[in-house]
Design a protein around this motif. Structure first.
Motif, short mmCIF file in Angstrom:
data_model
loop_
_atom_site.label_atom_id
_atom_site.label_comp_id
_atom_site.label_asym_id
_atom_site.label_seq_id
_atom_site.Cartn_x
_atom_site.Cartn_y
_atom_site.Cartn_z
N VAL A 81 0.85 -1.30 0.06
CA VAL A 81 0.19 0.11 -0.15
C VAL A 81 0.85 1.34 0.14
O VAL A 81 0.68 2.27 -0.65
CB VAL A 81 -0.96 0.10 1.34
N ALA A 82 2.00 1.24 0.94
CA ALA A 82 2.72 2.51 0.90
C ALA A 82 3.21 2.74 -0.34
O ALA A 82 3.43 3.66 -1.07
CB ALA A 82 3.84 2.22 2.03
N VAL A 83 3.95 1.42 -1.21
CA VAL A 83 4.69 1.94 -2.37
C VAL A 83 3.78 2.49 -3.45
O VAL A 83 4.08 3.32 -4.24
CB VAL A 83 5.46 0.68 -2.78
N MET A 84 2.49 1.85 -3.65
CA MET A 84 1.54 2.11 -4.32
C MET A 84 1.08 3.54 -4.23
O MET A 84 0.72 4.27 -5.16
CB MET A 84 0.24 1.25 -4.19
N SER A 85 1.07 4.16 -2.90
CA SER A 85 0.53 5.41 -2.50
C SER A 85 1.69 6.44 -3.09
O SER A 85 1.24 7.38 -3.78
CB SER A 85 0.33 5.49 -0.89
N HIS A 86 2.61 5.94 -2.85
CA HIS A 86 4.08 6.89 -3.45
C HIS A 86 3.71 6.88 -4.85
O HIS A 86 3.90 7.91 -5.57
CB HIS A 86 5.15 6.40 -2.97
N ARG A 87 3.75 5.81 -5.69
CA ARG A 87 3.67 5.61 -7.03
C ARG A 87 2.57 6.53 -7.76
O ARG A 87 2.63 7.04 -8.64
CB ARG A 87 3.58 4.43 -7.24
N LEU A 88 1.41 6.49 -6.86
CA LEU A 88 0.09 7.33 -7.77
C LEU A 88 0.12 8.58 -6.92
O LEU A 88 -0.83 9.43 -7.28
CB LEU A 88 -1.17 6.61 -7.11
N SER A 89 0.93 9.12 -6.22
CA SER A 89 1.17 10.44 -5.68
C SER A 89 1.33 11.55 -6.65
O SER A 89 1.96 11.34 -7.88
CB SER A 89 2.20 10.87 -4.65
N ALA A 90 0.97 12.81 -6.50
CA ALA A 90 1.12 13.94 -7.39
C ALA A 90 2.59 14.35 -7.63
O ALA A 90 3.04 14.56 -8.64
CB ALA A 90 0.39 15.22 -7.05
N TYR A 91 3.46 14.08 -6.34
CA TYR A 91 4.81 14.22 -6.46
C TYR A 91 5.51 13.22 -7.45
O TYR A 91 6.46 13.56 -8.15
CB TYR A 91 5.40 13.94 -5.09
N HIS A 92 5.13 11.92 -7.62
CA HIS A 92 5.76 11.10 -8.43
C HIS A 92 5.15 11.22 -9.70
O HIS A 92 6.03 11.14 -10.82
CB HIS A 92 5.14 9.61 -7.94
N GLU A 93 4.15 11.85 -10.04
CA GLU A 93 3.77 11.97 -11.52
C GLU A 93 4.54 13.13 -11.97
O GLU A 93 4.68 13.33 -12.95
CB GLU A 93 2.19 12.39 -11.47
N GLU A 94 4.87 14.03 -10.91
CA GLU A 94 5.46 15.32 -11.56
C GLU A 94 7.05 15.02 -11.79
O GLU A 94 7.61 15.42 -12.88
CB GLU A 94 5.64 16.37 -10.26
#
Length: 478
Positions: A81-94
């Protein structure tokens, strides 16, 4: 621990760039031109990335969090869940947008992106190696593995490929559990993964087909939508009398995965969830599936031999397709087959004879344990009779057929030899009695459904269902 619990899946970095050996947020005059071309430098972005890396480490660190099986599964799910949350975050998308626009990231930014990406196959090997020159932290093993994977993927000449394969295998075998490893979508098709340690690893959407996974370990990990087709783990077994040829799969979620045309000898796949996976034409013998779930799996053309399991254990096959499979088992009592698909589409059946012949001779076959004397064959047969009777009832009640047709099919099933008692004398007596009944006419048979004088438990189950259907028909008519 609840034996059915499978879960829903499936040194800290400082808040500066010092972790990578840079004395200040800006590129120093002593740095080489290639470093200048690889990375961008911005104090605010460096600090932000370091903060995100620190959060990721806290969420995915494994040590000191596990005391038992329940803890391990909870840690697995929390890390996924943690890795997925980071992967889907706005920061990761940026960060992804910057990469796609050919804009350089800071070292911390790129490292964070590499640890959380949904496609490790496109990571820049040169940048990863540059980061590894100075990084010494909790994610060191993760970084080494990513580098070894990209070296293997990008090797050109044959000797380079061989050398890269050796390095990849070495780093995977020596992997120790410190932080959860993200290999989402990795392509390792055809790789040498002998003895590889994929414990606490996200291998969702990965391609492991045609790889060598002899004695590999995949524990408390995720294999959702992974491709493990055409893996052959039989060579090790030919040279060793006992032992698992691999891979060992334990406490892992492997939903919608593909195991088609694979061969696994002495597979040990315990406490795992394979819901919806495909095992078409696979070959799994001397398998240990203790407390694993194979609901809705497709076993078309598959050959399985399931070994004996501990008391109070189970293997679930709810809604699994076993119509064209062969299933040998030492103890059918541990297999939940009542709701599996053992028969073809019941809406198309006129009689059960051919279907029951197939089950009796080709699908469910008692097997003697290789470790002990096993259950008596007669007990196995009685268990199988009950499973098949319950399976017929379960699926007939889902067909939408009218009750007259259901009763007719149940009465057809009663006549099949598969449900007869195992005593030869009782079978002969039943056959004789049934023959006499069929030759009678008029008052003796009118509205008097036939009942065998000697009944197996399965016959009692089927007759009870016939009575229930008749009662329901009377109720509805009244």
């Amino acid at each position: 621990m609840d034996s059915r619990r499978q879960g829903s899946f499936g040194s800290s970095l400082q808040s500066s760039d010092a972790s990578f050996g840079y004395s200040s947020p800006e590129l120093s005059a002593s740095e080489s031109d290639d470093a200048r071309s690889l990375f961008g430098y911005n104090a605010e972005r460096l600090i932000k990335a370091s903060t995100m890396l620190s959060k990721l480490e806290t969420a995915t660190r494994i040590y000191n969090r596990i005391d038992d099986e329940d803890d391990a599964i909870q840690v697995r799910d929390a890390c996924l869940v943690a890795v997925m949350s980071h992967r889907l975050s706005a920061y990761h998308e940026e960060l992804k947008r910057r990469i796609n626009n050919n804009q350089n990231l800071t070292p911390n930014e790129y490292f964070y992106f590499a640890l959380t990406t949904d496609n490790v196959n496109t990571l820049d090997l040169t940048i990863l190696k540059r980061i590894a020159e100075t990084y010494q932290g909790s994610f060191k093993q993760n970084l080494d593995i990513l580098i070894a994977i990209r070296e293997w993927q990008t090797a050109g000449l044959m000797q380079e490929k061989v050398d890269a394969a050796v390095r990849l295998n070495k780093v995977l075998v020596s992997k120790e559990i410190e932080c959860f490893l993200n290999l989402f979508g990795v392509n390792l098709a055809g790789a040498d993964l002998t003895k590889a340690n994929f414990n606490f690893t996200d291998l969702a959407n990965s391609n492991l087909s045609h790889s060598n996974m002899e004695r590999a370990s995949i524990s408390y990990s995720c294999l959702n939508n992974a491709d493990l087709s055409s893996i052959n783990c039989s060579e090790f077994h030919r040279n060793h009398v006992s032992g698992c040829s691999g891979p060992i799969i334990h406490g892992t979620v492997a939903q919608q995965a593909i195991f088609d045309d694979a061969t696994f000898i002495r597979a040990s796949w315990n406490n795992s969830d394979f819901t919806g996976s495909s095992f078409r034409n696979a070959y799994l013998v001397h398998a240990n599936f203790t407390n694993s779930i194979f609901d809705k799996c497709n076993f078309e053309g598959c050959k399985l031999l399931i070994e004996a399991m501990p008391p109070k254990s189970f293997v679930s096959f709810k809604d699994a397709n076993l119509v064209h499979a062969t299933l040998h088992a030492v103890d059918f009592k541990k297999l939940e087959l009542a709701e599996a698909r053992l028969l073809s589409d019941l809406n198309l059946l006129h009689k059960f004879d051919e279907e029951l012949d197939k089950i009796q001779h080709n699908t469910l076959i008692p097997a003697k344990s290789v470790r002990d004397s096993g259950l008596e064959l007669s007990e196995q047969i009685r268990v199988l009779q009950n499973i098949i009777a319950e399976n017929i009832i379960h699926h007939l009640n889902q067909t939408g057929l009218d009750r007259n047709k259901i009763v007719e099919l149940l009465e057809d099933a009663l006549e099949h030899s598969i449900f007869q008692p195992d005593s030869l004398l009782e079978r002969i007596a039943n056959e004789t009695d049934h023959l006499i009944y069929n030759n009678l006419s008029g008052f003796f048979t009118q509205n008097n459904p036939y009942r065998y004088p000697y009944k197996s438990k399965a016959i009692e189950i089927l007759e009870a269902e016939i009575d229930r259907q008749e009662d329901l028909r009377v109720e509805l008519a009244g």
